[in-house]
Each structure stands twice: as structure tokens, then as C-alpha cells.
Scaffold this active site. Structure first.
Site, PDB file in Angstrom:
ATOM      1  N   HIS A 120       3.861   6.967   3.814  1.00 34.19           N
ATOM      2  CA  HIS A 120       4.814   5.855   3.703  1.00 34.19           C
ATOM      3  C   HIS A 120       4.429   4.908   2.569  1.00 34.19           C
ATOM      4  O   HIS A 120       3.307   4.937   2.079  1.00 34.19           O
ATOM      5  CB  HIS A 120       4.960   5.075   5.021  1.00 34.19           C
ATOM      6  N   HIS A 150       0.830  -1.225   0.000  1.00 32.30           N
ATOM      7  CA  HIS A 150       0.000   0.000   0.000  1.00 32.30           C
ATOM      8  C   HIS A 150       0.855   1.263   0.000  1.00 32.30           C
ATOM      9  O   HIS A 150       2.033   1.236   0.377  1.00 32.30           O
ATOM     10  CB  HIS A 150      -0.985   0.031   1.169  1.00 32.30           C
ATOM     11  N   GLU A 208       7.517   0.938   5.235  1.00 34.11           N
ATOM     12  CA  GLU A 208       6.922  -0.099   6.090  1.00 34.11           C
ATOM     13  C   GLU A 208       7.129  -1.437   5.409  1.00 34.11           C
ATOM     14  O   GLU A 208       7.010  -1.538   4.180  1.00 34.11           O
ATOM     15  CB  GLU A 208       5.421   0.171   6.276  1.00 34.11           C
TER      16      GLU A 208
HETATM   17  C1  LIG Z   1      -2.062   0.118  11.609  1.00 36.83           C
HETATM   18  C2  LIG Z   1      -0.725   0.017  11.036  1.00 36.83           C
HETATM   19  C3  LIG Z   1      -0.701   0.622   9.664  1.00 36.83           C
HETATM   20  C4  LIG Z   1      -0.415  -0.493   8.654  1.00 36.83           C
HETATM   21  O1  LIG Z   1      -0.179  -0.198   7.481  1.00 36.83           O
HETATM   22  O2  LIG Z   1      -0.527  -1.684   9.079  1.00 36.83           O
HETATM   23  C5  LIG Z   1       0.323   1.725   9.547  1.00 36.83           C
HETATM   24  O3  LIG Z   1       0.889   1.999   8.522  1.00 36.83           O
HETATM   25  S1  LIG Z   1       0.613   2.614  10.989  1.00 36.83           S
HETATM   26  C6  LIG Z   1       1.384   4.148  10.371  1.00 36.83           C
HETATM   27  C7  LIG Z   1       1.735   5.045  11.499  1.00 36.83           C
HETATM   28  N1  LIG Z   1       2.895   4.547  12.211  1.00 36.83           N
HETATM   29  C8  LIG Z   1       4.137   4.961  11.887  1.00 36.83           C
HETATM   30  O4  LIG Z   1       4.336   5.788  11.025  1.00 36.83           O
HETATM   31  C9  LIG Z   1       5.261   4.341  12.692  1.00 36.83           C
HETATM   32  C10 LIG Z   1       6.623   4.768  12.175  1.00 36.83           C
HETATM   33  N2  LIG Z   1       6.738   6.222  12.207  1.00 36.83           N
HETATM   34  C11 LIG Z   1       7.437   6.838  13.218  1.00 36.83           C
HETATM   35  O5  LIG Z   1       7.978   6.237  14.124  1.00 36.83           O
HETATM   36  C12 LIG Z   1       7.482   8.352  13.129  1.00 36.83           C
HETATM   37  O6  LIG Z   1       6.457   8.814  12.266  1.00 36.83           O
HETATM   38  C13 LIG Z   1       8.850   8.894  12.600  1.00 36.83           C
HETATM   39  C14 LIG Z   1       9.945   8.514  13.573  1.00 36.83           C
HETATM   40  C15 LIG Z   1       9.143   8.350  11.222  1.00 36.83           C
HETATM   41  C16 LIG Z   1       8.756  10.401  12.480  1.00 36.83           C
HETATM   42  O7  LIG Z   1       8.234  10.904  13.679  1.00 36.83           O
HETATM   43  P1  LIG Z   1       8.236  12.483  13.924  1.00 36.83           P
HETATM   44  O8  LIG Z   1       7.693  13.190  12.711  1.00 36.83           O
HETATM   45  O9  LIG Z   1       7.546  12.763  15.208  1.00 36.83           O
HETATM   46  O10 LIG Z   1       9.753  12.709  14.125  1.00 36.83           O
HETATM   47  P2  LIG Z   1      10.687  13.837  13.633  1.00 36.83           P
HETATM   48  O11 LIG Z   1       9.945  15.126  13.532  1.00 36.83           O
HETATM   49  O12 LIG Z   1      11.901  13.727  14.478  1.00 36.83           O
HETATM   50  O13 LIG Z   1      11.035  13.381  12.126  1.00 36.83           O
HETATM   51  C17 LIG Z   1      12.369  13.030  11.817  1.00 36.83           C
HETATM   52  C18 LIG Z   1      12.607  13.488  10.398  1.00 36.83           C
HETATM   53  O14 LIG Z   1      11.841  12.627   9.526  1.00 36.83           O
HETATM   54  C19 LIG Z   1      10.930  13.424   8.773  1.00 36.83           C
HETATM   55  N3  LIG Z   1       9.732  12.617   8.638  1.00 36.83           N
HETATM   56  C20 LIG Z   1       8.817  12.329   9.591  1.00 36.83           C
HETATM   57  N4  LIG Z   1       7.842  11.543   9.086  1.00 36.83           N
HETATM   58  C21 LIG Z   1       8.151  11.351   7.790  1.00 36.83           C
HETATM   59  C22 LIG Z   1       7.538  10.637   6.718  1.00 36.83           C
HETATM   60  N5  LIG Z   1       6.385   9.973   6.908  1.00 36.83           N
HETATM   61  N6  LIG Z   1       8.125  10.645   5.508  1.00 36.83           N
HETATM   62  C23 LIG Z   1       9.281  11.327   5.320  1.00 36.83           C
HETATM   63  N7  LIG Z   1       9.953  12.028   6.271  1.00 36.83           N
HETATM   64  C24 LIG Z   1       9.361  12.031   7.497  1.00 36.83           C
HETATM   65  C25 LIG Z   1      10.720  14.687   9.553  1.00 36.83           C
HETATM   66  O15 LIG Z   1      10.320  15.725   8.685  1.00 36.83           O
HETATM   67  C26 LIG Z   1      12.106  14.899  10.117  1.00 36.83           C
HETATM   68  O16 LIG Z   1      12.920  15.391   9.085  1.00 36.83           O
HETATM   69  P3  LIG Z   1      13.726  16.779   9.300  1.00 36.83           P
HETATM   70  O17 LIG Z   1      14.414  17.019   7.999  1.00 36.83           O
HETATM   71  O18 LIG Z   1      14.643  16.498  10.477  1.00 36.83           O
HETATM   72  O19 LIG Z   1      12.653  17.803   9.632  1.00 36.83           O
HETATM   73 CO   LIG Z   2       0.853   1.269   6.497  1.00 41.24          CO
END
Ligand SMILES: CC[C@H](C(=O)O)C(=O)SCCNC(=O)CCNC(=O)[C@H](O)C(C)(C)COP(=O)(O)OP(=O)(O)OC[C@H]1O[C@@H](n2cnc3c(N)ncnc32)[C@H](O)[C@@H]1OP(=O)(O)O
Ligand SMILES: [Co+2]
Length: 134
Positions: free
Chosen positions: A79, A7, A130
């Protein structure tokens, strides 16, 4: 190692509006919202002939997608989910290659009842990856 694209996930500011858009304007088959408290999101799956779109909306106080939506208030691609046959072997190989596996490193059960893991976006060209074991 990675197989089919399972997805493409889109974080949305309004789940109802985004679901209606895909159903009414894009004519897609849209599922019902599914709360996933263990992941801090509510998801809606949109079935396509060759993959799915997963609409994501924050659930609860510390949703992992809240930061993303704060930075992207109109939403955005969140993602990509690739299928793997053995998520532990994939994890170990990726870790050995220096990729960061998010969270505890242990897979969680995702929205399809299968084990999932996430890889840091900074290690994959700014794209959150993912992996789902099928
Ligand atoms: C039910 C499950 C379902 C499934 O398919 O089965 C799912 O998909 S659940 C989806 C939701 N869960 C997750 O996304 C878990 C993994 N994600 C994480 O742990 C966080 O989202 C994380 C760590 C990737 C980012 O968290 P956060 O935004 O709070 O952290 P930062 O601000 O420190 O971000 C660090 C850096 O990464 C950039 N960033 C954040 N999210 C994304 C993204 N989705 N794509 C690309 N880049 C991302 C963010 O802008 C920061 O970059 P910087 O240049 O430092 O500003
Ligand atoms: Co997902």
C-alpha cells in the site's frame, strides 16, 4: 486533500531477511520490528530522506495481509500511505465520492500513533491506499 507520501509498504515473506537486505545491501537506516496486534501485522520502518518504507509481515491468525502474501509468495508493494490533515473530513469526502473505506469506517491508531484509514484497492487503480492524519 492528500499531502506528503508518508510511506510505501511492502509485504515480505521473511521480515528478518528483508530488513537485513535494506540495511546491509541498500545501506538504509532500518528500525526494530514493531508488533501491531490491532492491525494483524509486524512492521519495520526504514527511514529515507523523503519518505519511509514500511516492511509488513503477518501477525496472528487472521492477518489482513495473509491473502496478499498467499497470492504473492515473494512479497510485493502492499500500500501507499498519504498524509491528511483531517481524516474524518477526508473520509466523508471520499465516501461521498463513492470510494469504499475499509473496516468500520472509523479510523484506527496506526504504527505512528496517529489515526489511519484504508481505501479499497479496486477504487484506486488496484492500489491499496492508507490515509494517516498528521
Ligand atoms: C500498523 C498499521 C500500519 C500503518 O502503516 O500504520 C499498516 O499499514 S497496517 C497494514 C495492514 N492492514 C491493512 O492492509 C488493512 C486494509 N486491508 C484490508 O482490509 C485487506 O487487505 C483488503 C480488504 C484490502 C484485501 O483483503 P484480502 O486480500 O483478504 O481480500 P480479497 O482477496 O477479497 O481482495 C480483494 C481484491 O483486492 C486485491 N487486493 C488485496 N490486497 C491488495 C493490495 N494490497 N493491493 C492491491 N490489490 C489488493 C485482491 O487481489 C482482490 O483482487 P481480485 O482481482 O478480486 O483477486
Ligand atoms: Co501502512
Amino acid at each position: 486533500m492528500i499531502g506528503r507520501l508518508n510511506h510505501v509498504a511492502i509485504a515480505v515473506p521473511d521480515l528478518k531477511a528483508a530488513s537485513a537486505q535494506y540495511e546491509q545491501i541498500l545501506g538504509a537506516k532500518v528500525g526494530a520490528p514493531q508488533d501491531e496486534p490491532d492491525h494483524g501485522v509486524t512492521v519495520v520502518f526504514i527511514e529515507l530522506p523523503n519518505t519511509k518504507v514500511e516492511l509488513l509481515y503477518p501477525l496472528g491468525e487472521d492477518s489482513p495481509i495473509q491473502g496478499f502474501l498467499d497470492k504473492n509468495p515473494s512479497g510485493g508493494i502492499h500500500h501507499l500511505c498519504f498524509e491528511v490533515e483531517d481524516i474524518h473530513a477526508a473520509r466523508d469526502r471520499l465516501t461521498a465520492e463513492g470510494a469504499r473505506v475499509l473496516g468500520s469506517g472509523e479510523p484506527k491508531i496506526g504504527a505512528h500513533g496517529k489515526p489511519v484509514l484504508f481505501l479499497h484497492p479496486k477504487d484506486f487503480n488496484g492500489t491499496l491506499i492508507e490515509l494517516e492524519q498528521v
